[in-house]
Design an enzyme around this catalytic site. Structure first.
Site: not given
Length: 336
Positions: A204, A206, A230, A236-237
């Site tokens: 990911k 950002r 995790d 929870a996004g």
């Protein structure tokens, strides 16, 4: 040498359900009643914390059960003040059992003029009189080095491995364990190794904190049952976005196993509407009514492993032995 006194438990208000469950498990192991110490942990009108212990603790081996979850500052102050009360009451040794260690995400300086709050909290805990810490899945393993006292860091992956084998049975060969970011690869690899599964990673990027700009799946997830692993799920996004990306990459099912279900703000609603078939969390943080009522969120217990770890510390025996599959299976016998 083992202590001659019995282990004594005391709990703050952060997660009394877990504290009572630990006491029950210890009672089973000891063959005698192990209860929580009779004490009150209350607030004055101006919200100052006040602690009063009603039982004699002189020379006793004390264990304070208190995660520093939301409200983190209140629960942290309860822990510190309980420790001070026990120290001034001549307890022989005080161990802080902190199932969820708050402030762990602030473990380094990511930019100029920012604190390392995890180190500050470690200093406060040590200065309060605590002589040992027992916790689970620290956000960063190096936080153990912030303390000048022994720290036992338990892992949820052995518990998750037992649960996965129970839930998926003869479909275990279809599972791929997925790390939601590069930083969590070690945790995902540990679980994958335990269950003999393949490993994948979600990369990911950002644009700014709290917003994920782009996600890419590294690894083959086509027609696989994907297990996202995790340590913390907050809003929870990221988790729900990762589940969506994994599903788009061809996964047949997406499940998540998260140690600490912080689940703040819109988290439960997001999980309910997401591509996740199930979210499995532990009870290190007291679940809210909303979490308990969610149809696709399930909670696995940590009381058995914490109870045995407390007894091992009290007896002066190995805590790391609890990471062994055979040992843990015996501890969780009847649950899986």
């Amino acid at each position: 040498m083992p202590n001659l006194t019995e282990p004594k438990l005391i709990s703050g208000n952060a997660n009394r359900t877990l504290a009572n469950a630990i006491a029950r498990r210890m009672s089973m192991h000891r063959g005698m009643t192990v209860g929580l110490l009779d004490a009150r942990v209350e607030r004055f009108n101006d919200q100052e914390v006040f602690v009063e212990v009603y039982e004699n603790v002189r020379g006793e081996d004390m264990f304070i059960i208190q995660p520093t979850s939301n409200p983190a500052n209140d629960n942290l102050m309860e822990l510190l003040i309980m420790s001070d009360a026990l120290k001034r009451s001549s307890a022989q040794r005080t161990t802080a059992v902190i199932p969820y260690f708050g402030y762990a995400r602030q473990d380094r300086r990511t930019k100029a003029r920012t604190p390392i709050s995890a180190k500050l909290v470690a200093n406060l805990i040590v200065e309060s009189g605590i002589e040992r810490v027992l916790t689970m899945d620290l956000h960063a393993a190096q936080i153990q080095g912030f303390f000048d006292i022994p720290v036992d860091n338990l892992y949820a992956s052995p518990i998750f491995a037992l649960d996965l084998k129970h839930q998926f049975g003869d479909r275990m060969d279809q599972i791929t364990v997925v790390s939601p970011d590069v930083g969590g690869v070690g945790r995902a690899r540990e679980l994958a190794k335990r269950i003999g599964a393949a490993l994948a990673i979600v990369d990911k990027r950002r644009e700014k904190p709290g917003e994920v700009a782009e996600m890419t799946v590294i690894g083959d997830v086509q027609d696989r049952i994907c297990i996202v692993v995790d340590d913390i799920c907050d809003t929870a996004g990221t988790l729900c976005k990762a589940a969506e990306v994994i599903k788009e990459a061809g996964a047949s099912e997406v499940h998540a196993y998260i140690t600490h279900g912080v689940l703040s703000g819109p988290a439960v609603e997001r999980v309910s509407k997401s591509m996740l078939k199930s979210l499995v969390i532990t009870d290190t943080i007291e679940p809210t009514a909303q979490v308990l009522n969610a149809t696709n969120i399930r909670i696995v217990p940590t009381a058995p492993i914490f109870a045995q770890a407390i007894l091992n510390i009290w007896n002066g025996t190995s805590v790391s032995s609890l990471f062994d599959h055979g040992t843990l299976s015996a501890i969780y016998e009847g649950l899986y």
